[in-house]
Scaffold this motif. Structure first.
Motif, PDB file in Angstrom:
ATOM      1  N   MET A  21     -12.556  -3.919   6.802  1.00  0.00           N
ATOM      2  CA  MET A  21     -11.116  -4.071   6.689  1.00  0.00           C
ATOM      3  C   MET A  21     -10.321  -3.845   7.889  1.00  0.00           C
ATOM      4  SD  MET A  21     -10.426  -2.709   2.839  1.00  0.00           S
ATOM      5  CE  MET A  21      -8.740  -3.677   3.070  1.00  0.00           C
TER       6      MET A  21
ATOM      7  N   TRP B 114       0.798  -1.198  -0.012  1.00  0.00           N
ATOM      8  CA  TRP B 114      -0.055  -0.033  -0.070  1.00  0.00           C
ATOM      9  C   TRP B 114       0.875   1.323  -0.046  1.00  0.00           C
ATOM     10  CZ3 TRP B 114      -4.588  -0.906  -1.449  1.00  0.00           C
ATOM     11  CH2 TRP B 114      -5.377  -2.232  -1.266  1.00  0.00           C
TER      12      TRP B 114
ATOM     13  N   LEU C  62      -5.927   3.733   2.582  1.00  0.00           N
ATOM     14  CA  LEU C  62      -5.588   2.704   3.444  1.00  0.00           C
ATOM     15  C   LEU C  62      -4.205   2.916   3.668  1.00  0.00           C
ATOM     16  CD1 LEU C  62      -6.314  -0.064   4.484  1.00  0.00           C
ATOM     17  CD2 LEU C  62      -5.653  -1.281   2.321  1.00  0.00           C
TER      18      LEU C  62
ATOM     19  N   ARG D 118     -14.513  -0.165   3.532  1.00  0.00           N
ATOM     20  CA  ARG D 118     -13.701   0.172   4.901  1.00  0.00           C
ATOM     21  C   ARG D 118     -14.256  -0.448   6.116  1.00  0.00           C
ATOM     22  NH1 ARG D 118     -11.880   5.189   6.035  1.00  0.00           N
ATOM     23  NH2 ARG D 118     -12.398   6.481   3.987  1.00  0.00           N
TER      24      ARG D 118
ATOM     25  N   LEU E 139     -10.304   0.530  -3.158  1.00  0.00           N
ATOM     26  CA  LEU E 139     -10.506  -0.736  -2.595  1.00  0.00           C
ATOM     27  C   LEU E 139     -11.747  -1.566  -3.152  1.00  0.00           C
ATOM     28  CD1 LEU E 139      -9.771   0.207   1.335  1.00  0.00           C
ATOM     29  CD2 LEU E 139      -8.234  -0.188  -0.535  1.00  0.00           C
TER      30      LEU E 139
ATOM     31  N   TYR F  39      -4.329   4.782   6.813  1.00  0.00           N
ATOM     32  CA  TYR F  39      -5.015   4.046   7.943  1.00  0.00           C
ATOM     33  C   TYR F  39      -3.743   2.921   8.693  1.00  0.00           C
ATOM     34  CZ  TYR F  39      -7.031   0.033  10.448  1.00  0.00           C
ATOM     35  OH  TYR F  39      -7.521  -1.083  11.105  1.00  0.00           O
TER      36      TYR F  39
ATOM     37  N   PHE G 140     -11.547   0.909  10.702  1.00  0.00           N
ATOM     38  CA  PHE G 140     -10.963   1.799   9.669  1.00  0.00           C
ATOM     39  C   PHE G 140     -12.188   2.774   9.335  1.00  0.00           C
ATOM     40  CE2 PHE G 140      -9.849   1.693   4.950  1.00  0.00           C
ATOM     41  CZ  PHE G 140      -9.213   2.862   5.064  1.00  0.00           C
TER      42      PHE G 140
ATOM     43  N   HIS H  24      -6.326   3.859  -2.715  1.00  0.00           N
ATOM     44  CA  HIS H  24      -5.147   3.155  -2.201  1.00  0.00           C
ATOM     45  C   HIS H  24      -4.475   4.010  -1.058  1.00  0.00           C
ATOM     46  CE1 HIS H  24      -2.285   5.227  -4.547  1.00  0.00           C
ATOM     47  NE2 HIS H  24      -3.070   5.102  -5.465  1.00  0.00           N
TER      48      HIS H  24
END
Length: 463
Positions: free
Chosen positions: A89, A48, A113, A86, A82, A116, A96, A110
């Motif tokens: 995940m 990521w 994420l 979310r 994604l 995150y 998230f 992306h």
């Protein structure tokens, strides 16, 4: 099995600071182990951590005798979003959630994420355990190790200073990911075809294919995304798939784009640029993009033939985690695919940490090998090819795994939201990330302890 005894502290090397490696580091430290995470890139994130610079990589990702390591790790393209919402995940204790000023879509980019994962890393104070710009080049057990107490030599290179360090660890956790090494089809004429060929591993943006005739190979999510994106700039795009019996969502896309065409498998490539398909049709193409998936690869790992990758099966691995004759000092996190990844990786990491501290014990080597063989036979009985060994695609296995390691099962809302997204994508391939009707499930999710038992992340302070 759980033991009631004093914990044993181990010096553990974790390879990779992506989603698997980060949660492994956290769980190992929580269990009292001394942890070093080696990460070849300049930041966390693994796959990521978007890398737009692919010019130095072999377009087909082929390793050479002189260099068995890829120059580019991430296979993320610029527009990637994604494929799962979310809500499902996040790790079990770190939801998230949307954050103001960032990408608040349910199926974000992306980049979101990555942020995150950065939040997770910072909140749990993991960065201090990570050596960045450190590529692991060799891992093997020491020849004089006791059979039951293996120790591991790890050689790593500082990619900036080009210095090599050799260290010894009590255990190694491999968390290096499996979406980097391109898996290529065997097509007659492929090696002699003079025009442009690349794997989606090095695809980033559509602009280089403007006004070109492009063949995209593969009926994968990346194949769909890239076909639609390239069709916006290319003269013609031909999507080559194994079966022309396609789902409704893809059929809608093919019907919408006048310059996007569906064709069967390629039978051969001819030198003047012609691509010939199994039905006898052919096109003159400028470029072929292979969206044909990835192979498991551990070029740094030398287990003297004990752990091998055979037709994309990594084995033998007990529950996709421990090689019986090298357990528990060698383990893998993140091997399974087609699962809700982050919670599963977390459960693997917790199991590994507790086995290493001797809080929990493994079955005997013989029992583990028998379990592996039983699993292989069950898959074969279902007609599942060896190359799909680690594609789980069932919640029942995840529940059994959770029960085995005393980890909370996936919540029903996670499972139902996952299925809802998959079903929606099959019908509305181009719009499922933005148009959905699972609001009742979403409400159940947001009212669950996963979201309600924690303070908003904006209020979290790093430990």
């Amino acid at each position: 099995m759980v033991r009631d005894m004093n914990h044993q502290t181990k010096n553990v090397c974790v390879i990779g600071a992506g989603p698997s490696g980060l949660v492994a580091a956290r769980e190992l430290r929580k269990e009292g182990h001394k942890v070093v995470v080696m990460e070849q890139n300049h930041d966390i994130g693994g796959q990521w951590l978007y890398d737009p610079k692919v010019e130095g990589e072999d377009p087909l990702g082929r390793a050479t005798i002189d260099n068995k390591f890829l120059k580019v790790h991430s296979s993320i393209y610029e527009s990637l979003r994604l494929t799962s919402p979310r809500e499902i995940m996040g790790y079990t204790d770190f939801p998230f959630v949307e954050k103001k000023g960032r990408d608040m879509r349910r199926f974000p980019s992306h980049r979101e994420l990555f942020l995150y994962l950065k939040d997770f890393c910072d909140h749990f104070g993991l960065r201090g355990m990570i050596r960045f710009n450190t590529r692991v080049e060799y891992v093997s057990f020491m020849a004089d190790s006791d059979d039951r107490r293996l120790r591991w030599v790890v050689k790593s290179r500082d990619v900036r200073a080009e210095t090599v360090v050799e260290e010894v660890f009590d255990a190694v956790v491999v968390a290096s990911g499996h979406y980097s090494q391109p898996r290529l089809p065997a097509i007659r004429g492929m090696d002699s075809w003079k025009r442009r060929q690349l794997h989606s591993h090095v695809y980033r943006i559509p602009e280089p294919f403007r006004n070109a005739v492009v063949v995209v190979v593969g009926n994968s999510m990346s194949g769909h995304d890239i076909s639609m994106e390239v069709a916006g700039v290319a003269k013609e795009v031909y999507l080559s798939v194994k079966s022309l019996d396609i789902f409704d969502g893809l059929a809608k896309v093919i019907a919408k784009y006048e310059n996007l065409h569906l064709l069967p498998e390629i039978v051969c490539l001819e030198e003047e640029g012609r691509v010939v398909f199994v039905d006898g049709s052919s096109v003159i193409a400028d470029t072929i993009i292979y969206c044909t998936g990835y192979s498991y690869a551990f070029p740094f790992l030398d287990t003297k033939g004990i752990v091998v990758v055979d037709d994309n099966r990594v084995g033998p691995l007990y529950e996709h985690t421990f090689p019986p004759s090298l357990a528990p000092s060698l383990s893998f996190v993140g091997i399974p695919k087609k699962i809700i990844g982050f919670p599963f990786f977390e459960s693997q990491a917790k199991w590994i940490a507790e086995v290493l501290s001797e809080k929990r014990t493994l079955p005997s080597r013989e029992e583990m090998m028998q379990s592996i063989q039983d699993f292989y036979r069950a898959r074969e009985a279902k007609g599942i090819p060896k190359r799909y060994t680690h594609e789980i695609a069932e919640f029942e296995y995840c529940d059994k795994f959770s029960d085995m390691v005393d980890f909370p099962r996936l919540e029903d809302w996670r499972k139902e939201l996952c299925v809802s997204a998959v079903v929606n994508s099959m019908v509305n391939l181009e719009t499922y990330r933005d148009v959905y009707d699972d609001f009742e499930l979403l409400q159940v999710a947001h009212q669950s302890p996963h979201f309600t038992q924690f303070a908003p992340q904006e209020e979290f302070q790093p430990n």
